[in-house]
Design a protein around this motif. Structure first.
Motif, mmCIF file in Angstrom:
data_model
loop_
_atom_site.group_PDB
_atom_site.id
_atom_site.type_symbol
_atom_site.label_atom_id
_atom_site.label_comp_id
_atom_site.label_asym_id
_atom_site.label_seq_id
_atom_site.Cartn_x
_atom_site.Cartn_y
_atom_site.Cartn_z
ATOM 1 N N UNK A 49 6.382 5.517 -10.427
ATOM 2 C CA UNK A 49 4.993 5.802 -10.036
ATOM 3 C C UNK A 49 4.014 5.336 -11.109
ATOM 4 N N UNK A 50 2.945 4.649 -10.721
ATOM 5 C CA UNK A 50 1.905 4.285 -11.690
ATOM 6 C C UNK A 50 1.255 5.535 -12.279
ATOM 7 N N UNK A 51 0.618 5.372 -13.414
ATOM 8 C CA UNK A 51 0.015 6.504 -14.121
ATOM 9 C C UNK A 51 -0.982 7.260 -13.258
ATOM 10 N N UNK A 52 -1.693 6.549 -12.401
ATOM 11 C CA UNK A 52 -2.716 7.192 -11.569
ATOM 12 C C UNK A 52 -2.136 8.274 -10.664
ATOM 13 N N UNK A 53 -0.859 8.171 -10.355
ATOM 14 C CA UNK A 53 -0.242 9.135 -9.443
ATOM 15 C C UNK A 53 0.163 10.431 -10.158
ATOM 16 N N UNK A 54 0.106 10.425 -11.476
ATOM 17 C CA UNK A 54 0.484 11.622 -12.227
ATOM 18 C C UNK A 54 -0.571 12.718 -12.125
ATOM 19 N N UNK A 95 2.034 3.000 -1.271
ATOM 20 C CA UNK A 95 0.730 3.393 -1.822
ATOM 21 C C UNK A 95 0.597 3.027 -3.295
ATOM 22 N N UNK A 96 1.719 2.968 -4.025
ATOM 23 C CA UNK A 96 1.670 2.636 -5.446
ATOM 24 C C UNK A 96 0.950 1.301 -5.696
ATOM 25 N N UNK A 97 1.047 0.399 -4.722
ATOM 26 C CA UNK A 97 0.463 -0.937 -4.901
ATOM 27 C C UNK A 97 -1.065 -0.895 -5.041
ATOM 28 N N UNK A 98 -1.675 0.212 -4.652
ATOM 29 C CA UNK A 98 -3.135 0.309 -4.699
ATOM 30 C C UNK A 98 -3.625 1.198 -5.836
ATOM 31 N N UNK A 99 -2.761 1.402 -6.824
ATOM 32 C CA UNK A 99 -3.108 2.279 -7.947
ATOM 33 C C UNK A 99 -4.381 1.821 -8.665
ATOM 34 N N UNK A 100 -4.570 0.492 -8.743
ATOM 35 C CA UNK A 100 -5.723 -0.016 -9.499
ATOM 36 C C UNK A 100 -7.056 0.217 -8.800
ATOM 37 N N UNK A 101 -7.023 0.715 -7.556
ATOM 38 C CA UNK A 101 -8.266 1.047 -6.851
ATOM 39 C C UNK A 101 -8.688 2.495 -7.086
ATOM 40 N N UNK A 102 -7.794 3.324 -7.552
ATOM 41 C CA UNK A 102 -8.078 4.761 -7.613
ATOM 42 C C UNK A 102 -9.252 5.071 -8.540
ATOM 43 N N UNK A 103 -9.177 4.628 -9.781
ATOM 44 C CA UNK A 103 -10.246 4.939 -10.729
ATOM 45 C C UNK A 103 -11.600 4.368 -10.299
ATOM 46 N N UNK A 104 -11.673 3.114 -9.846
ATOM 47 C CA UNK A 104 -12.977 2.608 -9.388
ATOM 48 C C UNK A 104 -13.579 3.424 -8.246
ATOM 49 N N UNK A 105 -12.748 3.849 -7.296
ATOM 50 C CA UNK A 105 -13.271 4.681 -6.204
ATOM 51 C C UNK A 105 -13.726 6.046 -6.731
ATOM 52 N N UNK A 106 -12.943 6.629 -7.635
ATOM 53 C CA UNK A 106 -13.320 7.923 -8.202
ATOM 54 C C UNK A 106 -14.626 7.813 -8.985
ATOM 55 N N UNK A 107 -14.790 6.715 -9.713
ATOM 56 C CA UNK A 107 -16.020 6.512 -10.481
ATOM 57 C C UNK A 107 -17.250 6.433 -9.575
ATOM 58 N N UNK A 108 -17.027 5.967 -8.347
ATOM 59 C CA UNK A 108 -18.120 5.884 -7.377
ATOM 60 C C UNK A 108 -18.328 7.202 -6.642
ATOM 61 N N UNK A 109 -17.483 8.197 -6.918
ATOM 62 C CA UNK A 109 -17.678 9.520 -6.346
ATOM 63 C C UNK A 109 -16.872 9.818 -5.099
#
Length: 288
Positions: A49-54, A95-109
């Motif tokens: 699992x990528x770090x974002x999933x932790x 879903x792991x393949x989209x880990x790099x989208x998580x932080x940008x979406x969270x930053x946008x709220x």
């Protein structure tokens, strides 16, 4: 043995097996071919699992006798815009393949939710198809929605489009290299496994039997005409998995609700890793 060699040997195995079955029954051969068509070819490898999933909240959803597994990420309270985004991955992906989208979406709220499709990664099942995937997305939307933005890659793109059509959903759709036409996928699969006309005909008939629809129903270009929602359609001109030629008839109709973002030399599996593509997705998600 590398992945390409393994794939080639597996194809040869199924060519021989299906031809052998066809000696006795074209329908039985078609059923076997359909099972192969519906089985993720990588199986369920134990991916790290990528770090974002932790820091995600695990989700489960009972669905047609199976359990779908997903994740929820919430932005900091001061950034929360009250909107949700659903991510749907493609066939033989996760879903792991989209880990790099998580932080940008969270930053946008945005609150972000992603589920592994039936038969993929952590979700139950061994085979799936776009009808089941569509129904799974409908169930996810009813349980965890509403979603203001829906992102789908490849088969996930077709599935979220069919789900939007079924629900008459007017929330934003972001289609990344969607599997535009099922008949194109079947043609490529038939060519790969050298299915003769009788087996291919029985294969297509089986789809109609289990779905009550012809293969032409399972088409983004058909469904998109019945959807009244803003759409960002991202596709690469060199895509050989979901060919760009299938996109052209939709472009020619110049639907006012569809914006196209066409790229070159990114292919099918790497297109959503592009920085420019990611920026276009974030921008479209934020626009009112």
């Amino acid at each position: 043995m590398n992945k390409k060699t393994k794939t080639k040997l597996k194809a040869i195995y199924y060519i021989v097996l299906i031809k052998l079955i066809a000696v006795f029954s074209a329908r039985a051969a078609a059923l076997k071919a359909f099972k192969v068509f519906s089985t993720p070819y990588s199986g369920k490898p134990k991916r790290i699992p990528p770090a974002e999933f932790s820091f995600a909240t695990p989700l489960t959803l009972p669905f047609e006798g199976k359990v779908l597994r997903g994740w929820l990420w919430q932005p900091e309270p001061e950034k929360n815009n009250g909107k949700k985004i659903l991510i749907a991955h493609g066939f033989d992906s996760c879903s792991y393949r989209f880990a790099h989208f998580i932080q940008p979406f969270l930053q946008q709220g945005f609150t972000v939710i992603a589920f592994d499709a039936p038969a993929h990664e952590l979700s139950d099942g061994n085979t799936t198809n776009v009808l089941e995937y569509r129904n799974a997305i409908v169930a996810i939307k009813k349980k965890f929605g509403p979603f203001e933005v829906n992102v789908g890659h490849s088969l996930g793109g077709m599935a979220i489009t069919l789900a939007a059509e079924k629900l008459q959903d007017t929330s934003k759709l972001i289609l990344i290299a969607p599997a535009t036409e099922t008949f194109t996928a079947i043609h490529a699969f038939s060519k790969l496994l050298r299915l003769n006309a009788n087996i291919k005909s029985a294969f297509v008939q089986h789809i109609k039997t289990i779905s009550n629809h012809s293969i032409h129903y399972f088409s983004v270009s058909r469904a998109i005409a019945h959807i009244h929602a803003p759409v960002l359609w991202i596709h690469d001109e060199s895509d050989i998995i979901c060919p760009f030629k299938d996109v052209l008839p939709v472009q020619e109709k110049q639907y006012p609700h569809i914006s196209f973002y066409c790229t070159k030399s990114l292919g099918h599996s790497n297109i959503y890793r592009s920085k420019s593509v990611k920026n276009a997705i974030i921008s479209f998600s934020n626009n009112e």
